[in-house]
Design a protein around this motif. Structure first.
Motif, short mmCIF file in Angstrom:
data_model
loop_
_atom_site.label_atom_id
_atom_site.label_comp_id
_atom_site.label_asym_id
_atom_site.label_seq_id
_atom_site.Cartn_x
_atom_site.Cartn_y
_atom_site.Cartn_z
N UNK A 57 0.70 -1.08 0.03
CA UNK A 57 -0.35 -0.29 0.13
C UNK A 57 1.08 1.21 0.25
N UNK A 58 2.12 1.15 0.80
CA UNK A 58 2.89 2.69 0.41
C UNK A 58 3.57 2.58 -0.77
N UNK A 59 3.17 1.56 -1.04
CA UNK A 59 4.26 1.79 -2.07
C UNK A 59 3.60 2.48 -3.58
N UNK A 60 2.44 2.03 -3.29
CA UNK A 60 0.85 2.46 -4.34
C UNK A 60 0.88 3.82 -3.72
N UNK A 61 0.77 4.45 -2.49
CA UNK A 61 1.38 5.82 -3.00
C UNK A 61 0.23 6.26 -1.09
N UNK A 62 -0.55 5.54 -1.04
CA UNK A 62 -0.52 6.03 0.91
C UNK A 62 0.82 5.94 1.42
N UNK A 63 0.18 6.48 3.01
CA UNK A 63 0.83 6.74 3.83
C UNK A 63 0.84 6.37 5.01
N UNK A 64 1.18 6.15 6.08
CA UNK A 64 -0.19 5.98 7.32
C UNK A 64 0.32 6.18 8.30
N UNK A 65 -1.18 6.21 8.32
CA UNK A 65 -1.26 7.90 9.85
C UNK A 65 -1.39 7.25 11.50
N UNK A 66 -1.34 6.51 11.33
CA UNK A 66 -0.69 5.21 12.89
C UNK A 66 -0.83 3.36 12.46
N UNK A 67 -0.50 3.30 13.93
CA UNK A 67 -0.43 1.61 13.68
C UNK A 67 -0.67 1.44 15.73
N UNK A 68 -1.71 0.65 15.52
CA UNK A 68 -1.87 0.29 16.93
C UNK A 68 -1.84 -0.76 17.34
N UNK A 69 -1.01 -1.62 18.43
CA UNK A 69 -1.34 -3.13 18.32
C UNK A 69 -2.41 -3.20 19.83
N UNK A 70 -2.82 -4.37 19.76
CA UNK A 70 -4.02 -5.02 20.58
C UNK A 70 -3.88 -6.47 21.14
N UNK A 71 -3.92 -6.13 22.21
CA UNK A 71 -4.18 -7.93 22.61
C UNK A 71 -5.85 -8.24 22.80
N UNK A 72 -5.68 -9.23 22.62
CA UNK A 72 -7.20 -10.15 22.93
C UNK A 72 -6.67 -11.70 22.99
N UNK A 73 -5.63 -11.75 23.00
CA UNK A 73 -5.25 -13.78 23.58
C UNK A 73 -3.61 -13.55 24.51
N UNK A 74 -4.15 -12.70 25.59
CA UNK A 74 -3.64 -13.38 27.01
C UNK A 74 -2.48 -14.01 26.95
N UNK A 75 -1.47 -13.56 27.34
CA UNK A 75 -0.42 -14.17 28.11
C UNK A 75 0.14 -15.01 26.73
N UNK A 76 -0.12 -14.75 25.34
CA UNK A 76 0.39 -15.48 24.59
C UNK A 76 0.93 -14.69 23.31
N UNK A 77 1.63 -15.82 22.31
CA UNK A 77 2.09 -14.79 21.64
C UNK A 77 2.03 -14.22 20.32
#
Length: 408
Positions: free
Chosen positions: A377-397
């Motif tokens: 997507x970045x190569x196609x002309x988009x730019x990143x506004x934000x990246x947010x990691x979220x947890x919902x599989x607690x204590x896992x990888x």
């Protein structure tokens, strides 16, 4: 062999440098000194802890270390949260993507509303639980600190049900989901349900207060519709349907998506499932929901028709891996959301990169394929506004992430 753990690997195991290369030691932490014997794969399964890390904590579950569901109950919250966020950071770095990754959105113990349990024969008895790490052996569980209390309370019933329905030749799978009406239990790999077994199964489920019991796609008994709430819109899940594992994490993801895409007139929700995002979005914009599962599409369509005050919602059954929507057909969308399985959305990303769509929200359960798709997507002309990691599989990888992009 005595080694010092230098870092955590992608699977949550400790990495140490030994004479034959890197050694991987589950349930260890950076800075710890351990004695171990590694097999030919350089993975050590047993170790003696010589010097513990100050970040080591007592595990919350008595099954930890045997049950394969959790990897990091022994780590402090700070170390664990940094590890989860780091999975996303390193995946982006490997693709050459520079991005400010937000702090991890955390989840609480006992908040997971969807689990899949396995039942297996062990001599004359049936054990119910999760698979041990790296094996097909089922660890019988009596408690589970990640699961919603309603699931934990139902374990005795689920064991009895398993003993009734299990196929003597193969393990039984039970997908258990907490809904507003009670538990929804979807059983697979069961023995053929004879009339002799059907009535006891129905009676057992009704006495336990189960909302619905299904075997494969067949509903055995439905005492109440198993409804889930997507921001005030009630959806009856098809048997065994996908649902985000933690409601609070789902809400956090939805807030990010809504804030990014609800300013236009029409958006597309690709890999839409039962309407986790599409129904919420339809409060503000017209939505075209695309999904390969006919039952999931039908569920969100019924929910949309039953609700009031929503914008139009159209649905399309389509295999987006084999037939991504062409770039020229996306010109009517102000924004596009995709939330694929772990394989990611490479084909979709290539078409988006060639399109004129202004805003994209990428939801992912795999940082590696997310990074690959973002690079396209970045190569196609988009730019990143934000990246947010979220947890919902607690204590896992495992970690979720939401990336927001726009053109220009």
């Amino acid at each position: 062999m005595r080694v010092t753990i230098e870092s955590l690997g992608a699977k949550g195991d400790g990495i140490a440098q030994g004479a034959r290369g890197q050694h991987y030691l589950p349930f260890t932490l950076p800075g710890e000194v351990v004695e171990t014997e590694a097999d030919e794969s350089l993975v050590g399964h047993d170790f003696t802890l010589v010097e513990a890390s100050p970040e080591r904590r007592d595990a919350a579950c008595p099954h930890f270390g045997d049950c394969g569901g959790c990897d990091l109950q022994h780590a402090s919250d700070d170390l664990y949260h940094d590890f989860k966020r780091g999975l996303v950071v390193r995946a982006l770095e490997r693709e050459g993507i520079e991005a400010a990754v937000a702090p991890l959105v955390t989840c609480r113990p006992r908040s997971r509303r969807r689990v899949t349990l396995t039942a297996a024969k062990a001599g004359n008895r049936v054990v119910l639980g999760y698979n041990a790490a790296r094996t097909n052996r089922v660890v019988a569980i009596e408690t589970c600190p990640i699961a919603h209390p309603a699931i934990e309370r139902a374990l005795p019933f689920l064991r009895r049900l398993s003993s009734l329905l299990i196929d003597r030749k193969r393990p039984l799978k039970l997908a258990v989901t907490v809904t507003g009406a009670g538990l929804d239990v979807a059983v697979s790999d069961a023995a053929l349900l004879s009339e002799k077994l059907r009535q006891p199964a129905v009676t057992m489920a009704l006495e336990a207060g189960i909302a619905r019991l299904s075997l494969g796609s067949e509903i055995i008994v439905k005492a109440r519709p198993p409804l889930v709430d997507f921001s005030g819109i009630a959806v009856e899940l098809p048997p065994g349907a996908f649902l985000q594992a933690v409601e609070g994490t789902e809400d956090a993801m939805a807030d990010l998506v809504m804030g990014h895409l609800s300013g236009g007139k029409r958006v597309a929700d690709l890999f839409s499932g039962c309407g986790t995002f599409s129904l919420r979005l339809s409060r503000r914009v017209a939505v075209h929901a695309v999904e390969s599962d006919a039952a999931a599409l039908a569920a969100q369509d019924r929910a949309h028709r039953a609700a009031s005050g929503l914008k139009p919602l159209s649905t399309e059954r389509r295999d987006l891996f084999r037939r991504p929507i062409p770039a020229k057909e996306m010109k009517g969308f102000d924004g596009v959301l995709f939330d694929p399985p772990r394989a990611g959305a490479e084909g979709v990303s290539r078409e988006l990169a060639a399109s004129a769509v202004k805003r994209v929200a990428a939801v992912s359960c795999n940082p590696v394929t997310l990074a690959r798709d973002l690079k396209i997507l970045l190569a196609g002309g988009y730019r990143l506004v934000s990246v947010t990691p979220l947890d919902q599989f607690l204590w896992s990888r495992h970690v979720e992430a939401v990336a927001l992009l726009e053109r220009g």
